[in-house]
Design a protein around this motif. Structure first.
Motif, PDB file in Angstrom:
ATOM      1  N   SER A  55       1.902   9.501  -3.488  1.00 17.89           N
ATOM      2  CA  SER A  55       0.769   9.447  -4.426  1.00 17.89           C
ATOM      3  C   SER A  55       1.043  10.316  -5.654  1.00 17.89           C
ATOM      4  O   SER A  55       0.688   9.943  -6.788  1.00 17.89           O
ATOM      5  CB  SER A  55      -0.504   9.923  -3.733  1.00 17.89           C
ATOM      6  N   ARG A  72      -7.363  -2.045  -0.490  1.00 19.75           N
ATOM      7  CA  ARG A  72      -6.395  -2.912  -1.182  1.00 19.75           C
ATOM      8  C   ARG A  72      -5.955  -2.291  -2.494  1.00 19.75           C
ATOM      9  O   ARG A  72      -6.546  -1.327  -2.983  1.00 19.75           O
ATOM     10  CB  ARG A  72      -6.982  -4.297  -1.423  1.00 19.75           C
ATOM     11  N   GLN A  73      -4.876  -2.872  -3.031  1.00 15.59           N
ATOM     12  CA  GLN A  73      -4.388  -2.457  -4.344  1.00 15.59           C
ATOM     13  C   GLN A  73      -4.013  -3.700  -5.135  1.00 15.59           C
ATOM     14  O   GLN A  73      -3.680  -4.739  -4.568  1.00 15.59           O
ATOM     15  CB  GLN A  73      -3.164  -1.537  -4.208  1.00 15.59           C
ATOM     16  N   SER A  96       0.847  -1.188   0.000  1.00 14.71           N
ATOM     17  CA  SER A  96       0.000   0.000   0.000  1.00 14.71           C
ATOM     18  C   SER A  96       0.885   1.242   0.000  1.00 14.71           C
ATOM     19  O   SER A  96       2.064   1.181   0.379  1.00 14.71           O
ATOM     20  CB  SER A  96      -0.926   0.021   1.221  1.00 14.71           C
ATOM     21  N   LEU A 156      -1.707   0.644 -11.216  1.00 13.30           N
ATOM     22  CA  LEU A 156      -2.300   0.101  -9.988  1.00 13.30           C
ATOM     23  C   LEU A 156      -3.793   0.417  -9.933  1.00 13.30           C
ATOM     24  O   LEU A 156      -4.204   1.535 -10.223  1.00 13.30           O
ATOM     25  CB  LEU A 156      -1.629   0.715  -8.755  1.00 13.30           C
ATOM     26  N   LYS A 157      -4.563  -0.603  -9.568  1.00 13.95           N
ATOM     27  CA  LYS A 157      -5.973  -0.388  -9.249  1.00 13.95           C
ATOM     28  C   LYS A 157      -6.071  -0.354  -7.727  1.00 13.95           C
ATOM     29  O   LYS A 157      -5.609  -1.280  -7.051  1.00 13.95           O
ATOM     30  CB  LYS A 157      -6.830  -1.511  -9.818  1.00 13.95           C
ATOM     31  N   ARG A 158      -6.663   0.742  -7.184  1.00  9.38           N
ATOM     32  CA  ARG A 158      -6.656   0.914  -5.738  1.00  9.38           C
ATOM     33  C   ARG A 158      -8.058   1.188  -5.205  1.00  9.38           C
ATOM     34  O   ARG A 158      -8.871   1.860  -5.849  1.00  9.38           O
ATOM     35  CB  ARG A 158      -5.754   2.088  -5.352  1.00  9.38           C
TER      36      ARG A 158
END
Length: 289
Positions: free
Chosen positions: A34, A55-56, A18, A49-51
């Motif tokens: 970020s 979770r990611q 994370s 990344l899918k966040r």
């Protein structure tokens, strides 16, 4: 450089699980991390990344890209550790130059002990009566007698010794009878002048015309030691078993010759250079004692 920074931080984010965990381990703020990720995805034009809030997960592009970023970080870490080794273990190549007169008697014996103590060290010794350029000739450490023309290098006084005007017993006798040649090193020229100090501390001047000039100390020593004439020989050479020389003026001494170590490292001297210098300095002190 920003691209490399973005890639490195991306790998840390993936491996930490994370942005929050990565920020904590890297001692950065979450917002800064970020921003790095956002800038990286914008530059690439793909989502890595899918966040969600909990979770990611990596996208397909992210998985492929991460594998390369991971290698980048591993390579950087390996390079860091390799470089650190040179501050902990004396290792690698060291190019050292010194005059012929000092190399066989002082430098080589000193470095023989250093190499035994530090087996990963790889010294390259260059005996040369010329003053080689430290940068142009890639010299790590130069040992020189007297003043040096290389004013850009760091110079450290490590000791001193005296020369002795000497010859074989027959050569000394012939000199006092008025017929004996003077053998000079090339750096002395042909117009010879020495200042001799007697036991009372009084100065006397010696002059001569060199009628035999050679370009290396080993050659001059061989000629003097064979009885071909008189000349300068470092006092420590007179103690060698194969030396049969005697002072021309037993009650007089020449002034001392300072010995300097020169190197171009502006801050911390590398460990490999440091152990060599310490060994040479110790050998010089031992020989002069």
């Amino acid at each position: 450089m920003n691209k490399l920074r973005h890639m490195s931080l991306f790998a840390h984010i993936v491996e930490s699980g994370s942005i929050t965990a990565a920020a904590n381990s890297l001692e950065l703020s979450k917002s800064v991390l970020s921003q790095h990720l956002k800038a990286l995805e914008q530059d690439l034009g793909v989502t890595l990344l899918k966040r969600t809030t909990r979770r990611q997960s990596l996208t397909s592009a992210g998985k492929t890209f991460y594998e390369q970023c991971k290698v980048l970080n591993q390579t950087a870490l390996h390079a860091w550790h390799e470089a650190q080794q040179f501050s902990q273990v004396a290792k690698g190549k060291v190019r050292i130059t010194a005059p012929n007169a000092l190399m066989s008697t002082l430098i080589a014996p000193a470095l023989a002990k250093v190499c035994i103590a530090h087996p990963q060290l790889e010294p390259e010794l260059i005996a040369d009566d010329r003053q080689l350029d430290l940068l142009e000739d890639n010299i790590d450490l130069a040992i020189r007698v007297g003043n040096s023309k290389d004013c850009d290098a760091k110079q450290r006084l490590i000791g001193e010794f005296k020369d002795v005007l000497c010859g074989t017993a027959e050569a000394v006798k012939n000199y006092h009878l008025g017929h004996q040649r003077y053998i000079a090193n090339l750096w002395q020229g042909t117009d010879i002048q020495h200042t001799l100090i007697n036991e009372k501390g009084e100065s006397e001047h010696f002059t001569a015309i060199a009628n035999c000039v050679v370009n290396s100390f080993d050659t001059s020593f061989a000629l003097i030691n064979s009885g071909a004439g008189i000349g300068l020989v470092p006092e420590f050479k007179l103690a060698e078993p194969n030396c049969n020389l005697h002072p021309v003026f037993p009650d007089h001494q020449l002034t001392s010759n300072p010995v300097f170590a020169l190197y171009t490292f502006s801050k911390q001297v590398p460990l490999s250079i440091g152990v060599c210098l310490q060994g040479i300095e110790a050998q010089l002190a031992k020989t002069m004692a």
